[in-house]
Design a protein around this motif. Structure first.
Motif, PDB file in Angstrom:
ATOM      1  N   GLY A  96      -3.816  -0.344  35.731  1.00 21.51           N
ATOM      2  CA  GLY A  96      -4.782  -0.299  34.645  1.00 21.51           C
ATOM      3  C   GLY A  96      -4.357   0.561  33.474  1.00 21.51           C
ATOM      4  N   LEU A  97      -3.056   0.881  33.391  1.00 20.52           N
ATOM      5  CA  LEU A  97      -2.530   1.711  32.310  1.00 20.52           C
ATOM      6  C   LEU A  97      -1.339   1.018  31.656  1.00 20.52           C
ATOM      7  N   PRO A  98      -1.153   1.176  30.344  1.00 23.24           N
ATOM      8  CA  PRO A  98      -0.020   0.540  29.676  1.00 23.24           C
ATOM      9  C   PRO A  98       1.274   1.319  29.866  1.00 23.24           C
ATOM     10  N   HIS A 110      -6.707  -5.447  36.749  1.00 18.34           N
ATOM     11  CA  HIS A 110      -7.390  -4.482  35.890  1.00 18.34           C
ATOM     12  C   HIS A 110      -7.224  -4.882  34.435  1.00 18.34           C
ATOM     13  N   VAL A 111      -8.199  -4.549  33.624  1.00 16.40           N
ATOM     14  CA  VAL A 111      -8.042  -4.598  32.173  1.00 16.40           C
ATOM     15  C   VAL A 111      -7.234  -3.369  31.768  1.00 16.40           C
ATOM     16  N   VAL A 112      -6.203  -3.578  30.974  1.00 16.37           N
ATOM     17  CA  VAL A 112      -5.357  -2.474  30.507  1.00 16.37           C
ATOM     18  C   VAL A 112      -5.700  -2.236  29.041  1.00 16.37           C
ATOM     19  N   PHE A 113      -6.709  -1.430  28.810  1.00 14.55           N
ATOM     20  CA  PHE A 113      -7.246  -1.269  27.455  1.00 14.55           C
ATOM     21  C   PHE A 113      -6.300  -0.488  26.561  1.00 14.55           C
ATOM     22  N   GLY A 114      -5.828   0.640  27.030  1.00 16.09           N
ATOM     23  CA  GLY A 114      -4.985   1.524  26.235  1.00 16.09           C
ATOM     24  C   GLY A 114      -5.171   2.943  26.733  1.00 16.09           C
ATOM     25  N   CYS A 115      -4.349   3.847  26.241  1.00 14.60           N
ATOM     26  CA  CYS A 115      -4.476   5.238  26.677  1.00 14.60           C
ATOM     27  C   CYS A 115      -3.823   6.148  25.648  1.00 14.60           C
ATOM     28  N   GLY A 116      -4.128   7.428  25.766  1.00 15.47           N
ATOM     29  CA  GLY A 116      -3.520   8.416  24.896  1.00 15.47           C
ATOM     30  C   GLY A 116      -4.546   9.195  24.108  1.00 15.47           C
ATOM     31  N   ASP A 117      -4.077   9.840  23.065  1.00 15.25           N
ATOM     32  CA  ASP A 117      -4.899  10.705  22.234  1.00 15.25           C
ATOM     33  C   ASP A 117      -5.710   9.860  21.246  1.00 15.25           C
ATOM     34  N   PRO A 118      -7.039   9.884  21.326  1.00 20.37           N
ATOM     35  CA  PRO A 118      -7.848   9.098  20.388  1.00 20.37           C
ATOM     36  C   PRO A 118      -7.788   9.622  18.959  1.00 20.37           C
TER      37      PRO A 118
END
Length: 273
Positions: free
Chosen positions: A139-141, A112-120
């Motif tokens: 797929g999550l950091p 998976h690509v692990v783009f990023g996560c959290g509050d934009p």
């Protein structure tokens, strides 16, 4: 350092975010300088910084180090006019582009690509090196043991994980958890620049050697880079140890906690009235 505890270490295309700005009526396209190029301002500051490292310059008046300019500065000017929902939408478009990315060889081995996560709309952004095995699967950091430790660290400074934006220098796991190569970092850099510009955090924390050296354009070790404020795209940046390092060496927990208390206090100072 990888989130799963294993050791490890601009940009070219912001098409998705820029496409979104175009749809809003913006007709200006920002062109990123060629790799290795620097802006006239960056060259001037480098000329004026007597004795400065060739990869990191110091602004004596502001007391911070300024890394080489990135496209986040240009995009940030445009993104600053967007509302929070609009920036979140642009961030999703950028993530969708990253999920189909094949700019470097890491695309061939990823799950998976692990783009990023959290509050934009987070006021704090933390940036690590790259995905480990667990992150690649999910797929999550930061979802392994080091991620659990990071969550506890963030809670200790009154920042639940869902109020923070979490990203990495590279979005795909390097094979055998090796350090990402320069060409892989360069291929991913525009995604990171876009994340910084669209989230617009008040403070950035660089976790570990690779994140710190990449963001600051420095080859100094973490121990030399921590302990003071730097800047990236005009945003205050603090360097600290990667949570995976704390799992291997508990003696690093105290200095990391000292770093994060300073981050907490800076966020309090920068909070809107």
């Amino acid at each position: 350092m990888r989130d799963d505890g294993e050791i490890a270490a601009g940009g070219v295309d912001l098409a998705a975010a820029l496409r979104y700005l175009r749809d809003l009526g913006w007709d200006v396209v920002y062109r990123h300088p060629a790799a290795g190029a620097s802006s006239p301002a960056a060259r001037a500051s480098g000329d004026e910084a007597a004795g400065a490292s060739p990869r990191t310059t110091r602004n004596a008046r502001e007391g911070v180090a300024t890394p080489p300019a990135t496209s986040a500065t240009s995009l940030g000017s445009a993104a600053s006019v967007l509302t929070a929902p609009e920036r979140a939408s642009a961030l999703e478009q950028l993530a969708a582009e990253a999920r189909g990315c094949e700019r470097c060889d890491l695309a061939q081995s990823r799950t998976h690509v692990v783009f990023g996560c959290g509050d934009p709309d987070a006021d704090l952004m933390v940036i690590g090196e790259g995905p480990g095995a667990r992150e690649d699967r999910q797929g999550l950091p930061f979802v392994g043991p080091a991620g659990e430790l990071l969550t506890r660290i963030l809670l200790a400074i009154d920042r639940p994980r869902d109020r923070v934006y979490i990203a990495n220098i590279v979005k795909c796991r390097p094979p055998q958890n090796r350090d990402p190569r320069p060409e892989e970092v360069a291929a991913c850099r525009s995604y990171l620049d876009g994340q910084i510009a669209l989230v617009r955090p008040r403070v950035v924390v660089a976790l570990g050697r690779v994140a710190a050296q990449t963001l600051l354009g420095s080859d100094l070790p973490v121990g030399r880079l921590r302990g003071e404020w730097w800047q990236i795209s005009g945003i205050p940046l603090r360097v600290t140890y990667h949570p995976a390092a704390l799992l291997r060496d508990p003696g690093l927990k105290r200095p990391t906690w000292e770093d994060m208390k300073i981050v907490r206090d800076r966020l309090g100072e920068l909070a809107p009235a």
